[in-house]
Design an enzyme around this catalytic site. Structure first.
Site, PDB file in Angstrom:
ATOM      1  N   GLY A 274      34.716  90.803  29.663  1.00  0.00           N
ATOM      2  CA  GLY A 274      34.713  91.888  28.685  1.00  0.00           C
ATOM      3  C   GLY A 274      33.323  92.191  28.161  1.00  0.00           C
ATOM      4  O   GLY A 274      32.901  93.357  28.090  1.00  0.00           O
ATOM      5  N   LYS A 275      32.572  91.150  27.805  1.00  0.00           N
ATOM      6  CA  LYS A 275      31.221  91.347  27.294  1.00  0.00           C
ATOM      7  C   LYS A 275      30.271  91.783  28.411  1.00  0.00           C
ATOM      8  O   LYS A 275      29.351  92.575  28.185  1.00  0.00           O
ATOM      9  CB  LYS A 275      30.732  90.065  26.621  1.00  0.00           C
ATOM     10  CG  LYS A 275      31.606  89.622  25.447  1.00  0.00           C
ATOM     11  CD  LYS A 275      31.157  88.286  24.891  1.00  0.00           C
ATOM     12  CE  LYS A 275      32.108  87.778  23.829  1.00  0.00           C
ATOM     13  NZ  LYS A 275      33.456  87.485  24.373  1.00  0.00           N
ATOM     14  N   CYS A 385      35.059  81.845  20.126  1.00  0.00           N
ATOM     15  CA  CYS A 385      36.337  82.369  19.625  1.00  0.00           C
ATOM     16  C   CYS A 385      37.088  81.254  18.929  1.00  0.00           C
ATOM     17  O   CYS A 385      38.263  80.993  19.222  1.00  0.00           O
ATOM     18  CB  CYS A 385      37.159  82.988  20.754  1.00  0.00           C
ATOM     19  SG  CYS A 385      37.485  81.881  22.142  1.00  0.00           S
TER      20      CYS A 385
END
Length: 458
Positions: A274-275, A385
């Site tokens: 995603g990043k 996270c």
């Protein structure tokens, strides 16, 4: 030699290998299998539910039954503490069956009766059938029937004085959150974990336009939050690679690098990407490094769908040496992932306190190591996270203390996260909590627990 004909019928007259031809039975059986694999064998839930490599029974189910399995297992894990307490009240003594099979059957039945829209009669009947056909659970078929029927009769009294927040949180996590944030915030975190996570998308461009097309809304960081559920692949824009699934909180660390157009940027521990996609879509020349060949392949598949060009490297960061320094580094360090319990409820029951200590050592090592991989004046963003301060604020504080002559903290400003001041700590770190507001409206809440700190190499 085929021994099928030699199998003895069970008490009901059916052979042990047979299943009743009843709608929903196969889904309940698979749900109990998966719950047992997660709780007793510590297998990650995502792996069990993988459509191509997960539990064989799950892969064989039709789509609607797969969705039912996800719902049952999810509720069983989110409410595991409450269900265990209710079972303790219903049983005169612990069940001696050692594999946990009977308890797993009871847990998925209770989850359906109390937390899902399933009639008691169906949940009880299917659980009794399951126990009767399972070699290990068969001696307890009558107990399963009696316990569940009693729950149906006495549920109001059994649940009236329960404390869901503390019961559904392992003691060590509850202690960590109350120590780190106070009891009121710990309760808010635990309450948020009882609900499912929203579906957030990161888009290449035109967030407002995609929000309108897909019936969603723009939230912090320019993410698009959708209200509806369903197959992601069927949504408009998926095939053309206009967006990718990424929690709003997870999209924030990459944004802390600012304008990355034309810069050489390393995305470390990059999968599932995603990043990486954010940085590449913003014009960076991205090198994505991950220790897992399989996870990196998934990243590469995602980049092909998104039509983004990145360089990938399979390597352990503890031995990896870049060919030349980067302009910026994003280190999404290995962590306990306790910030993702809303979407991965197994994390609460798989992780243990020693994981925090072990992962903390890895985080320290990687932070010190990547410091020399960025050019003087370049940025380093460290993120996890995790809700544990040992994997966030304390780790960043210690990194600064060890490297006073080498790095400066670049404090985060609320304007960088949509003006949401509650996401910025007094030190200038990013700290997202699962109950946090993600937009202008107080009603729009919920995001992964995330931490990020930004440093500049002196």
């Amino acid at each position: 030699m085929n021994n099928r004909g030699n199998r003895r019928p069970g008490p009901s007259g059916r052979k042990e290998s047979e299943q009743p031809d009843r709608p929903g039975f196969a889904a309940r059986k698979v749900a109990a299998d998966i719950l047992g694999n997660v709780v007793h064998k510590k297998r990650p839930l995502d792996g069990e539910l993988d459509a191509s490599s997960g539990h064989s029974g799950f892969r064989a189910l039709p789509g609607n039954d797969r969705a039912l399995v996800r719902a049952i297992v999810g509720a069983s894990l989110r409410r595991r503490g409450e269900i265990s307490e209710i079972l303790d009240r219903l049983l005169d003594r612990p069940i001696p069956e050692k594999t946990g099979r009977v308890v797993d059957i009871l847990h998925i039945a209770i989850a359906q009766m109390l937390f899902l829209d399933v009639p008691d009669r169906a949940a009880v009947s299917l659980a009794v059938d399951h126990a009767g056909l399972d070699r290990r659970a068969r001696p307890y078929k009558g107990l399963v029937n009696g316990v569940l029927r009693r729950l149906g009769r006495e549920r109001a009294d059994l649940v009236s004085d329960l404390d869901p927040q503390t019961l559904n949180t392992p003691d060590w996590l509850w202690q960590s959150w109350t120590d780190g944030y106070g009891e009121e915030t710990a309760r808010a975190i635990a309450t948020a974990h009882q609900g499912e996570a929203a579906l957030d998308l990161s888009v290449k461009s035109d967030a407002a336009g995609w929000a309108e097309r897909l019936g969603g809304r723009v939230v912090v960081g320019g993410s698009v939050r959708l209200d509806r559920k369903g197959a992601v692949e069927a949504l408009e824009g998926y095939e053309e690679g206009a967006w990718w699934v990424q929690d709003a909180a997870a999209s924030l660390p990459a944004r802390l690098l600012g304008d990355v157009r034309g810069l050489k940027v390393a995305d470390l521990c990059a999968a599932p990407g995603g990043k990486t996609a954010q940085l590449a879509a913003a014009g960076a020349e991205v090198t994505a490094v991950d220790i897992s060949k399989g996870r990196l392949k998934r990243l590469e598949d995602n980049m092909r769908r998104l039509k983004l060009d990145v360089t990938t490297v399979v390597s352990d960061l503890r031995t990896y040496v870049p060919e030349s320094p980067f302009d910026a580094v994003l280190l999404d360090a290995p962590c306990s992932a306790t910030g993702t319990i809303r979407r991965h409820p197994d994390v609460a029951w798989i992780k243990k306190p020693y994981d925090i200590e072990k992962l903390g050592e890895i985080q320290r090592e990687l932070l010190d190591r990547v410091l020399d991989w960025v050019k003087p004046g370049g940025l380093i963003v460290y993120c996890t996270c995790s809700l544990e301060k040992a994997e966030g604020e304390l780790q960043a504080d210690e990194f600064r203390a060890r490297n006073r002559e080498k790095v400066d903290l670049v404090s985060l400003k609320a304007a960088e996260v949509g003006g949401l001041e509650h996401l910025v700590t007094q030190e200038g770190y990013l700290r997202c909590l699962p109950q946090h507001r993600v937009g202008e409206s107080e009603k729009i809440r919920g995001m992964d627990g995330f931490f990020a700190a930004r440093f500049r190499r002196s």
